[in-house]
Design an enzyme around this catalytic site. Structure first.
Site, short mmCIF file in Angstrom:
data_model
loop_
_atom_site.label_atom_id
_atom_site.label_comp_id
_atom_site.label_asym_id
_atom_site.label_seq_id
_atom_site.Cartn_x
_atom_site.Cartn_y
_atom_site.Cartn_z
N HIS A 111 0.84 -1.20 0.00
CA HIS A 111 0.00 0.00 0.00
C HIS A 111 0.87 1.24 0.00
CE1 HIS A 111 -3.92 -1.74 1.90
NE2 HIS A 111 -3.98 -1.71 0.59
N TYR A 125 0.59 1.76 8.45
CA TYR A 125 1.66 1.42 9.41
C TYR A 125 2.99 1.43 8.68
CZ TYR A 125 -2.51 -0.01 11.85
OH TYR A 125 -3.75 -0.01 12.43
N TYR A 126 3.90 2.30 9.13
CA TYR A 126 5.14 2.52 8.42
C TYR A 126 6.25 1.57 8.86
CZ TYR A 126 2.86 6.43 6.23
OH TYR A 126 1.98 7.18 5.49
N LEU A 140 7.74 -1.86 6.74
CA LEU A 140 7.44 -2.48 5.44
C LEU A 140 6.73 -3.83 5.59
CD1 LEU A 140 7.96 -1.73 2.38
CD2 LEU A 140 9.58 -3.64 2.46
N HIS A 141 5.63 -3.97 4.90
CA HIS A 141 4.88 -5.23 4.89
C HIS A 141 4.21 -5.39 3.54
CE1 HIS A 141 2.15 -2.04 6.35
NE2 HIS A 141 1.23 -2.68 5.64
N VAL A 142 3.92 -6.64 3.21
CA VAL A 142 3.34 -6.96 1.90
C VAL A 142 2.01 -7.68 2.13
CG1 VAL A 142 3.68 -8.26 -0.23
CG2 VAL A 142 5.64 -7.15 0.85
P1 M7G Z 1 -1.53 -0.99 5.84
O1 M7G Z 1 -1.39 -0.89 4.38
O2 M7G Z 1 -0.41 -0.38 6.65
O3 M7G Z 1 -2.85 -0.30 6.35
O4 M7G Z 1 -1.71 -2.51 6.20
P2 M7G Z 1 -4.39 -0.53 6.16
O5 M7G Z 1 -4.88 -1.06 7.49
O6 M7G Z 1 -4.91 0.86 5.93
O7 M7G Z 1 -4.58 -1.45 5.02
C1 M7G Z 1 -1.62 -3.02 7.49
C2 M7G Z 1 -2.31 -4.35 7.50
O8 M7G Z 1 -2.09 -4.94 8.77
C3 M7G Z 1 -3.82 -4.22 7.31
O9 M7G Z 1 -4.25 -5.12 6.31
C4 M7G Z 1 -4.39 -4.54 8.69
O10 M7G Z 1 -5.65 -5.20 8.64
C5 M7G Z 1 -3.32 -5.43 9.28
N1 M7G Z 1 -3.23 -5.35 10.75
C6 M7G Z 1 -3.33 -4.24 11.50
N2 M7G Z 1 -3.16 -4.55 12.80
C7 M7G Z 1 -3.19 -3.57 13.89
C8 M7G Z 1 -2.94 -5.90 12.89
C9 M7G Z 1 -2.69 -6.77 13.98
O11 M7G Z 1 -2.61 -6.41 15.16
N3 M7G Z 1 -2.48 -8.08 13.65
C10 M7G Z 1 -2.56 -8.52 12.34
N4 M7G Z 1 -2.38 -9.82 12.11
N5 M7G Z 1 -2.81 -7.70 11.30
C11 M7G Z 1 -3.00 -6.39 11.58
#
Ligand code: M7G
Length: 330
Positions: free
Chosen positions: A261, A266-267, A269-271
């Site tokens: 994204h 959340y800053y 890096l994740h996919v």
């Molecule tokens: P993002 O692109 O940073 O933000 O993705 P978005 O939420 O606006 O898409 C972060 C991803 O991490 C999202 O798909 C969230 O649903 C997921 N996520 C957020 N949190 C706080 C958690 C968590 O505590 N555990 C898990 N497993 N996933 C999370």
């Protein structure tokens, strides 16, 4: 429901997790402090006081609510889950039916399912910050154009001060939370990552499969920080993530949408790995960038993400949008 072949997996997995969770209950009660296990717990929501419905959708069958939980701000997300093929027999035999109307060959009913088949996926964010409340509120959005220079002068200073805490990510990396949910782990400090179900996915069916790969390396905020030196990391996540999903969920790479994204919430890096065909929130072209494209872009230009103009939507009351307005970039 299409993936009936995967259902035995799903049932087995959730049953096992549930049993494990019940065993974990006593550990938790003894103050183990681990967050994230599925345990029987008291109904903390009985104390919840609604302040405002932030958004809801009859089509998606969900509702986002802001309120107070023990005097703290909280956001609660309630979502009806899909009807699973492997529960149909139990649904038909174990429910009661109330006739609503009958007309010729047509009749409609209200079916009251047994409680175990009538669960509502519930997510609680508590204490929720003002930013969480805004995140879940339905709002008008504007598309922002961010040059490399804008990133340095407007976006970066803002996210350094204002972004969501990534403590939940560190809890996962340090195995303090969700450790029992990890699907795959590569412990290499440079190219390693953890793959686990996104908390939006209840893991009961692969139709809405959603996993996230979180890099072990800290400090890569978004793909604006990526250069050619990160290619081995990205290729490793892409390759091993797909393999792990094939092995665990019998879903081939050709059925996956693998993307990042921009802007992320959340800053760190994740996919995102979601099932192709499932319209996951945030999978539109204005926010999702295919990992395959990110890799190719970096291969053709090591500075691609430092220099390119990027486009993304911001909600009307996002503080970053105000910064762009102040800078007369909107
Ligand atoms: P993002 O692109 O940073 O933000 O993705 P978005 O939420 O606006 O898409 C972060 C991803 O991490 C999202 O798909 C969230 O649903 C997921 N996520 C957020 N949190 C706080 C958690 C968590 O505590 N555990 C898990 N497993 N996933 C999370």
């Amino acid at each position: 429901m299409a993936d009936s072949a995967a259902k035995p997996w799903a049932k087995h997995e959730t049953d096992e997790l549930y049993q494990k969770a019940k065993r974990a209950k006593s550990d938790n009660e003894n103050g183990g402090g681990e967050v994230g296990k599925e345990i029987e717990c008291e109904n903390i929501l009985s104390e919840f006081k609604t302040t405002k419905v932030l958004s809801d959708s009859a089509r998606e069958k969900n509702i986002f609510i802001h309120g107070k939980l023990a005097d703290q701000d909280a956001v609660i997300i309630l979502e009806k889950t899909p009807i699973r093929e492997d529960t149909l027999a139990e649904l038909f035999t174990g429910s009661t039916l109330k006739l609503e109307m009958k007309n010729d060959i047509y009749s409609t009913y209200r079916l009251q399912a047994p409680p175990q088949l009538n669960e509502i996926k519930t997510t609680v964010v508590c204490p929720a910050t003002e930013k969480h409340i805004k995140k879940y509120q339905r709002q008008e959005s504007f598309l922002v154009e961010e040059t490399g220079a804008d990133y340095q002068s407007i976006t970066l200073p803002y996210i350094q001060k204002q972004s969501f805490s990534v403590q939940w990510v560190y809890n996962i990396l340090e195995k303090k939370a969700e450790a029992d949910r990890i699907v795959f782990e590569d412990p290499d400090p440079t190219v390693g990552f953890l793959l686990l179900p996104d908390f939006k996915w209840d893991q009961k069916q692969v139709d809405d499969l959603y996993l996230i790969a979180i890099t072990l390396q800290r400090g890569i905020r978004s793909f604006r920080d990526l250069t050619q030196e990160h290619l081995p990391l990205l290729q490793n996540i892409f390759q091993k993530g797909k393999e792990a999903i094939l092995q665990r969920y019998q879903l081939p790479a050709s059925k996956l949408r693998v993307y990042l994204h921009y802007q992320p919430s959340y800053y760190h890096l994740h996919v995102h790995f979601t099932k192709l065909g499932y319209e996951a929130p945030g999978c539109g072209v204005e926010r999702a960038h295919l990992l395959a494209d990110v890799i190719q872009n970096l291969q053709s230009d090591p500075e691609y993400y430092k220099t390119r103009t990027l486009y993304f939507p911001l909600r009307v009351d996002d503080g970053l949008l105000s910064k762009y307005k102040e800078a007369e970039r909107l």
